[in-house]
Design a protein around this motif. Structure first.
Motif, mmCIF file in Angstrom:
data_model
loop_
_atom_site.group_PDB
_atom_site.id
_atom_site.type_symbol
_atom_site.label_atom_id
_atom_site.label_comp_id
_atom_site.label_asym_id
_atom_site.label_seq_id
_atom_site.Cartn_x
_atom_site.Cartn_y
_atom_site.Cartn_z
ATOM 1 N N PRO A 1 0.798 -1.221 0.000
ATOM 2 C CA PRO A 1 0.000 0.000 0.000
ATOM 3 C C PRO A 1 0.837 1.280 0.000
ATOM 4 O O PRO A 1 0.319 2.358 -0.259
ATOM 5 N N GLU A 2 2.130 1.172 0.257
ATOM 6 C CA GLU A 2 3.009 2.345 0.267
ATOM 7 C C GLU A 2 3.496 2.719 -1.128
ATOM 8 O O GLU A 2 4.106 3.770 -1.303
ATOM 9 N N THR A 3 3.268 1.867 -2.118
ATOM 10 C CA THR A 3 3.725 2.159 -3.466
ATOM 11 C C THR A 3 2.549 2.276 -4.424
ATOM 12 O O THR A 3 1.460 1.788 -4.147
ATOM 13 N N THR A 4 2.802 2.935 -5.543
ATOM 14 C CA THR A 4 1.802 3.109 -6.575
ATOM 15 C C THR A 4 2.395 2.653 -7.894
ATOM 16 O O THR A 4 3.558 2.941 -8.187
ATOM 17 N N THR A 5 1.631 1.955 -8.681
ATOM 18 C CA THR A 5 2.081 1.502 -9.988
ATOM 19 C C THR A 5 1.899 2.617 -10.998
ATOM 20 O O THR A 5 0.845 3.252 -11.048
ATOM 21 N N ILE A 6 2.946 2.875 -11.794
ATOM 22 C CA ILE A 6 2.852 3.842 -12.887
ATOM 23 C C ILE A 6 3.312 3.156 -14.161
ATOM 24 O O ILE A 6 4.024 2.154 -14.129
ATOM 25 N N ASN A 7 2.903 3.688 -15.286
ATOM 26 C CA ASN A 7 3.339 3.178 -16.587
ATOM 27 C C ASN A 7 4.150 4.260 -17.274
ATOM 28 O O ASN A 7 3.761 5.431 -17.267
ATOM 29 N N ILE A 8 5.269 3.869 -17.870
ATOM 30 C CA ILE A 8 6.076 4.809 -18.640
ATOM 31 C C ILE A 8 6.416 4.164 -19.972
ATOM 32 O O ILE A 8 6.410 2.935 -20.109
ATOM 33 N N ARG A 9 6.719 4.996 -20.953
ATOM 34 C CA ARG A 9 7.130 4.501 -22.260
ATOM 35 C C ARG A 9 8.607 4.832 -22.439
ATOM 36 O O ARG A 9 9.036 5.950 -22.193
ATOM 37 N N VAL A 10 9.366 3.823 -22.853
ATOM 38 C CA VAL A 10 10.779 4.007 -23.165
ATOM 39 C C VAL A 10 11.053 3.303 -24.487
ATOM 40 O O VAL A 10 10.292 2.429 -24.910
ATOM 41 N N THR A 11 12.129 3.686 -25.138
ATOM 42 C CA THR A 11 12.506 3.022 -26.380
ATOM 43 C C THR A 11 13.086 1.648 -26.051
ATOM 44 O O THR A 11 13.473 1.383 -24.908
ATOM 45 N N GLU A 12 13.167 0.799 -27.054
ATOM 46 C CA GLU A 12 13.778 -0.519 -26.854
ATOM 47 C C GLU A 12 15.230 -0.361 -26.402
ATOM 48 O O GLU A 12 15.706 -1.119 -25.563
ATOM 49 N N ARG A 13 15.919 0.621 -26.954
ATOM 50 C CA ARG A 13 17.317 0.864 -26.569
ATOM 51 C C ARG A 13 17.409 1.269 -25.097
ATOM 52 O O ARG A 13 18.263 0.781 -24.362
ATOM 53 N N GLN A 14 16.520 2.185 -24.670
ATOM 54 C CA GLN A 14 16.532 2.594 -23.268
ATOM 55 C C GLN A 14 16.255 1.408 -22.348
ATOM 56 O O GLN A 14 16.901 1.253 -21.316
ATOM 57 N N LEU A 15 15.305 0.568 -22.734
ATOM 58 C CA LEU A 15 14.978 -0.600 -21.920
ATOM 59 C C LEU A 15 16.174 -1.543 -21.822
ATOM 60 O O LEU A 15 16.486 -2.055 -20.745
ATOM 61 N N ALA A 16 16.859 -1.747 -22.934
ATOM 62 C CA ALA A 16 18.048 -2.604 -22.917
ATOM 63 C C ALA A 16 19.117 -2.016 -22.002
ATOM 64 O O ALA A 16 19.776 -2.744 -21.245
ATOM 65 N N GLU A 17 19.296 -0.696 -22.049
ATOM 66 C CA GLU A 17 20.284 -0.041 -21.192
ATOM 67 C C GLU A 17 19.885 -0.148 -19.718
ATOM 68 O O GLU A 17 20.717 -0.431 -18.861
ATOM 69 N N ILE A 18 18.614 0.064 -19.424
ATOM 70 C CA ILE A 18 18.117 -0.058 -18.054
ATOM 71 C C ILE A 18 18.361 -1.472 -17.545
ATOM 72 O O ILE A 18 18.879 -1.673 -16.444
#
Length: 96
Positions: free
Chosen positions: A14-31
């Motif tokens: 209950p202390e956290t909230t789910t959010i959605n973000i959009r990133v590029t495939e390259r950013q996701l690979a780097e993350i």
């Protein structure tokens, strides 16, 4: 409306909230590469820390952070020596 988040153990938190973000495939690979390399337990944990750092230190300029990252990379490759705490403080003071 936000949803209650799920912690890294898959338990509703209950202390956290789910959010959605959009990133590029390259950013996701780097993350994904960074969170695993740095020893985080999940992508979410890594992103929470990144958000915390960005919001806790809003005065840190992109140029200063890029400089720190470049120096860290050079140190890991053996191209530079580590700097002292005093040298880091001096670098930060020069930025302001």
């Amino acid at each position: 409306m936000s949803e209650t988040g799920v912690n890294d153990n898959g338990i509703d938190d209950p202390e956290t909230t789910t959010i959605n973000i959009r990133v590029t495939e390259r950013q996701l690979a780097e993350i994904d590469a960074v969170w695993k390399e740095e020893g985080y337990t999940s992508r979410s944990e890594f992103l929470r820390h990144a958000i915390r750092d960005a919001t806790a230190h809003p005065g840190a300029s992109r140029d200063m952070l890029a400089s720190i990252a470049a120096e860290e990379h050079a140190m890991r490759k053996g191209e530079h020596d580590a700097v002292s705490r005093e040298e880091v403080i001096e670098m930060i003071d020069d930025e302001e």
